[in-house]
Design a protein around this motif. Structure first.
Motif, PDB file in Angstrom:
ATOM      1  N   ASN A  29       0.680  -0.998   0.123  1.00  0.00           N
ATOM      2  CA  ASN A  29      -0.080   0.227   0.185  1.00  0.00           C
ATOM      3  C   ASN A  29       0.731   1.987  -0.098  1.00  0.00           C
ATOM      4  O   ASN A  29       0.740   2.198  -0.660  1.00  0.00           O
ATOM      5  CB  ASN A  29      -1.358  -0.301   1.080  1.00  0.00           C
ATOM      6  CG  ASN A  29      -1.704  -0.787   1.253  1.00  0.00           C
ATOM      7  OD1 ASN A  29      -2.070  -1.139  -0.241  1.00  0.00           O
ATOM      8  ND2 ASN A  29      -2.669  -1.679   2.492  1.00  0.00           N
ATOM      9  N   ASP A  85       0.202   4.039  -3.300  1.00  0.00           N
ATOM     10  CA  ASP A  85       0.545   5.199  -2.416  1.00  0.00           C
ATOM     11  C   ASP A  85       0.523   6.217  -3.953  1.00  0.00           C
ATOM     12  O   ASP A  85       1.011   6.958  -4.199  1.00  0.00           O
ATOM     13  CB  ASP A  85      -0.191   5.955  -1.269  1.00  0.00           C
ATOM     14  CG  ASP A  85      -1.338   4.656  -0.879  1.00  0.00           C
ATOM     15  OD1 ASP A  85      -2.184   4.677  -1.967  1.00  0.00           O
ATOM     16  OD2 ASP A  85      -1.483   4.673   0.244  1.00  0.00           O
ATOM     17  N   SER A 100      -3.273   1.568  -7.631  1.00  0.00           N
ATOM     18  CA  SER A 100      -3.760   0.694  -6.777  1.00  0.00           C
ATOM     19  C   SER A 100      -2.920  -0.131  -6.577  1.00  0.00           C
ATOM     20  O   SER A 100      -2.410  -0.810  -6.992  1.00  0.00           O
ATOM     21  CB  SER A 100      -5.396   0.633  -7.155  1.00  0.00           C
ATOM     22  OG  SER A 100      -4.799  -0.532  -8.202  1.00  0.00           O
ATOM     23  N   ALA A 101      -3.322  -0.552  -4.733  1.00  0.00           N
ATOM     24  CA  ALA A 101      -2.501  -1.661  -4.438  1.00  0.00           C
ATOM     25  C   ALA A 101      -2.747  -2.829  -5.253  1.00  0.00           C
ATOM     26  O   ALA A 101      -2.069  -3.849  -5.574  1.00  0.00           O
ATOM     27  CB  ALA A 101      -2.668  -2.226  -3.221  1.00  0.00           C
TER      28      ALA A 101
END
Length: 759
Positions: free
Chosen positions: A672, A676, A681-682
């Motif tokens: 994550n 970010d 997106s992860a």
């Protein structure tokens, strides 16, 4: 018309219960018989095999007993030959005297009288060519009564007189006589001692191991001649052994047991006793009978239990039917009703007829119920999902509970020069509803009704697996069909559409959107404005389809994107000529927009042939090659979108690697954090790692930390625990475990191994 309820117990004689019980009982009895026969055959075969083994064992034992007795005689004969008198007579025949002759004759007579197995004994001296007999005489061989038996031995068993320091024994048959001879060779042949065996006594030895009533044992020599008195007149045919059972061959149809002595070469034969097999069968049956009876009783109990279990649902249904018609009537029972199944079938048919009537009644009111439900939703009434679900289930629309929903609104426009009457308006409205009901689509359920005096609402319900694109296409086709049907009518219909929603409670929003759309179109009621508005909607439609095609290409689904491109181009080709260029240009602009936003430069677009102009489209249209032009352009654009997508994927992965190289010492670093930092997106970043470098994120992070730890261990003398902390591991145990997983060594072992290599 009904009749009095029949008594259920009237089916006892032809009841399914008893039919089932009898069938299972018959099967169990058949199983018992088959099982009994099989076990009996198995046990008889086993007992027969044991009888055969016992018989063959008796033959072997008999052979050993005979061999042992003859071995004892052989030892006595060897001792006799080595005695002084016999040796003097054989070695120095010239120096013999009457005393020696007497003692030799006396010794032979002693054997004949002292051993019941020896019928007669004689001694042959080759140097004198004389025979000494147990009768007390000694004479030349030509004058002796044993001349023929002696000469037979000398002529047929010369091989036994080879030079040797040991005596050799031969047992042979001469006529009906059995003779055992022992040569004396030191090393040359100088004498032979003969014992004629008493066959009666030998027969006693052979038969002594038999049980009372057992078949006698016959003995034959190597040539098949009978040895014992009872079988001396028989001949054993050694060439036909199919009827003989031996240790090596178990013939089921054999008539005799056969055992051959390896030492004597004799054949011991005994008849197969057929009565013992039948006796064993009877004994086995008597032994098995109690178990079969017990098995029969248990099987009947289980048959009753199984039948009861199988019959229980039928019995339950009969009870339900009995209670259902306790206070009413049942259909007329015909002569074809013989058992419970026929009766239940009759009840089921009657119930099915009632259900059909009920279903028709529900169909008659279901549209009204659904209309009431939709009116409540569109007017803003608060309805619970439980109420909505129960209403849909009750009206047979359970499959629409989880689906896609869109509302359409319509108004009817009549000629300005004539105001329709109330009756005409009502007829017009009914005709519109009738036209809508004629439109059928398997993927959609339509519910048209008037919510206000002149506002028509059409609720379109789709199944949940229907895509949003398919919903929009179906609704557009429905709108075109409805407008086409109303062209011949004395009125026109203006249709507006709302957005597609996945929740039925959101239909109010779709209706408000459709209402606003139809009011705008009604305001633009001139033919030119309406056509312009419709054209703008179509242009947006094709632009949206082109964006969806590019999204498929970006996700790697090139074949699906090309399939959509082909369908879209075919759809454009069906439009009028004046609209084709406009729609084609919208599609091309949408594709170029996607490529440019993905990082495509002008030079790259030109090199890939992805630039276009209105003149090129017009030329392709004039040459009749517009479809080919569009398909080729879409193919190149899809490849370009895929290429740009791959570049972005590699860029994101490289950015993530750079971030890991900078922040790997942070023990809280995670997927994550990295996603970010690079702006995606992860889950997408995780998929990129698996796709681009064929390794998941955590594995790459750990391998990079281990790589850095290895460098610290090689180049510095820092504490191992401190190195693990600097490399981002949360504990020394975690550092040691992960390091060993990737290198096969613990950190300490790795440092020692490297030091050893450097030295």
């Amino acid at each position: 018309m009904g009749m009095k309820r029949p008594v259920i117990h009237g089916f006892q004689k032809k009841s399914i219960f008893w039919k089932t019980f009898f069938m299972i009982s018959i099967m169990s009895i058949a199983t018992i018989l088959i099982f009994g026969i099989f076990i009996n055959q198995l046990m008889v075969s086993s007992q027969r095999s044991r009888i055969h083994d016992l018989s063959l064992m008796q033959l072997r034992q008999t052979s050993k007993d005979v061999e042992m007795r003859l071995d004892v005689l052989e030892e006595s004969m060897e001792q006799t030959l080595w005695s002084n008198d016999f040796v003097t007579l054989m070695v120095n025949p010239v120096g013999r005297n009457s005393n020696v002759n007497y003692r030799v004759a006396s010794a032979l007579a002693g054997y004949a009288s002292g051993n019941s197995l020896i019928h007669k004994a004689w001694f042959y001296v080759p140097a004198l060519d004389e025979i000494y007999s147990s009768s007390g005489s000694y004479m030349s061989i030509d004058s002796s009564s044993e001349r023929r038996s002696t000469m037979y031995y000398l002529e047929n068993y010369e091989v036994n007189r080879a030079g040797s320091d040991e005596c050799s024994r031969v047992v042979y048959c001469f006529g009906d006589r059995v003779i055992q001879a022992v040569d004396f060779c030191v090393p040359n042949f100088i004498g032979v001692l003969f014992f004629e065996l008493d066959t009666d006594q030998l027969n006693l030895i052979v038969q002594e191991n038999l049980d009372d009533g057992s078949a006698a044992i016959q003995v034959y020599d190597a040539q098949g001649n009978g040895i014992l008195p009872a079988g001396s007149d028989k001949k054993l045919d050694l060439r036909v052994l199919s009827s003989y059972m031996t240790d090596s061959e178990d013939k089921k149809d054999a008539e005799y047991y056969l055992y051959t002595s390896d030492i004597l070469g004799w054949h011991f034969v005994r008849n197969v006793d057929a009565e013992s097999n039948s006796a064993s069968w009877n004994s086995i049956m008597s032994l098995m009978l109690p178990f079969l009876l017990i098995y029969f009783i248990v099987s009947q109990v289980f048959s009753m239990y199984i039948t009861s279990s199988v019959y229980r649902p039928i019995s339950r249904l009969m009870q339900i039917a009995d209670r259902s018609y306790r206070s009413g009537t049942v259909p007329a029972v015909s002569g074809d009703v013989h058992n419970e199944v026929d009766y239940l079938e009759l009840i089921y048919t009657d119930t099915l007829d009632q259900n059909i009537q009920h279903h028709r009644l529900m169909e008659a009111v279901s549209n009204d119920l659904m209309e009431q439900l939709f009116r409540s939703l569109l007017t803003g009434k608060t309805l619970t999902m439980d109420y909505i679900n129960r209403t849909m289930e009750g009206t047979g629309n359970r499959s629409l509970i989880a689906g896609r929903y869109i509302a359409m609104a319509g108004v009817m426009v009549t000629p300005e020069d004539r105001e329709p009457t109330v009756v005409e308006t009502g007829l017009y409205q009914r005709s519109v509803i009738g036209l809508i009901s004629q439109i059928k689509d398997d993927s959609c359920e339509l519910y048209p009704f008037y919510i206000e005096k002149d506002i028509l609402v059409i609720i379109c319900c789709f199944h949940g697996e229907t895509s949003a694109l398919q919903v929009k296409q179906t609704v557009k086709n429905f709108e075109d069909t409805l407008l086409a049907k109303t062209k011949t009518m004395p009125y026109q219909v203006i249709i507006g559409r709302g957005k597609v929603y996945n929740e039925i409670t959101s239909l109010r929003h779709s209706y408000q959107e459709a209402l606003a759309d139809v009011r705008y179109r009604r305001y633009m009621e001139s033919e030119e404005n309406r056509n312009s508005s419709a054209g703008e909607f179509d242009r947006k439609y094709y632009e949206e389809r082109a964006h969806q095609m590019a999204e498929l290409a970006e996700k790697g689904s090139r074949e699906e994107a090309m399939e959509m491109a082909g369908a879209l181009v075919d759809e454009v080709m069906n439009c009028s000529k004046e609209k084709r260029l406009d729609y084609c240009e919208k599609i091309l602009d949408a594709l170029l927009e996607k490529i440019i936003t993905g990082g495509g430069a002008n030079t790259e677009l030109k090199s890939m042939g992805l630039s276009h102009s209105s003149e090129e489209l017009q030329q392709a249209l004039a040459a009749g090659q517009l479809k080919t032009y569009m398909v080729n352009f879409c193919d190149k654009a899809i490849r370009a979108v895929q290429s740009g997508s791959k570049k972005n994927r590699y860029k994101y992965v490289n950015d993530a690697k750079e971030y890991i190289e900078t922040h790997y010492s942070d023990g809280n670093l995670s997927l994550n954090h990295v996603s970010d930092a690079i702006g995606i997106s992860a889950p997408y970043l995780s998929g990129l790692f698996n796709e681009v470098i064929k390794e998941n994120f955590n594995s790459y992070l750990n391998s990079y930390r281990v790589k850095q730890a290895k460098q610290f261990l090689e180049e510095t003398s820092q504490n191992i625990a401190e190195i693990g902390y600097k490399c981002g591991f949360n504990s020394a145990q975690s550092f040691s475990r992960v390091f060993k997983k990737y290198t096969g060594y613990t950190p300490g072992q790795y440092r020692e191994w490297k030091k050893g290599q450097q030295s």
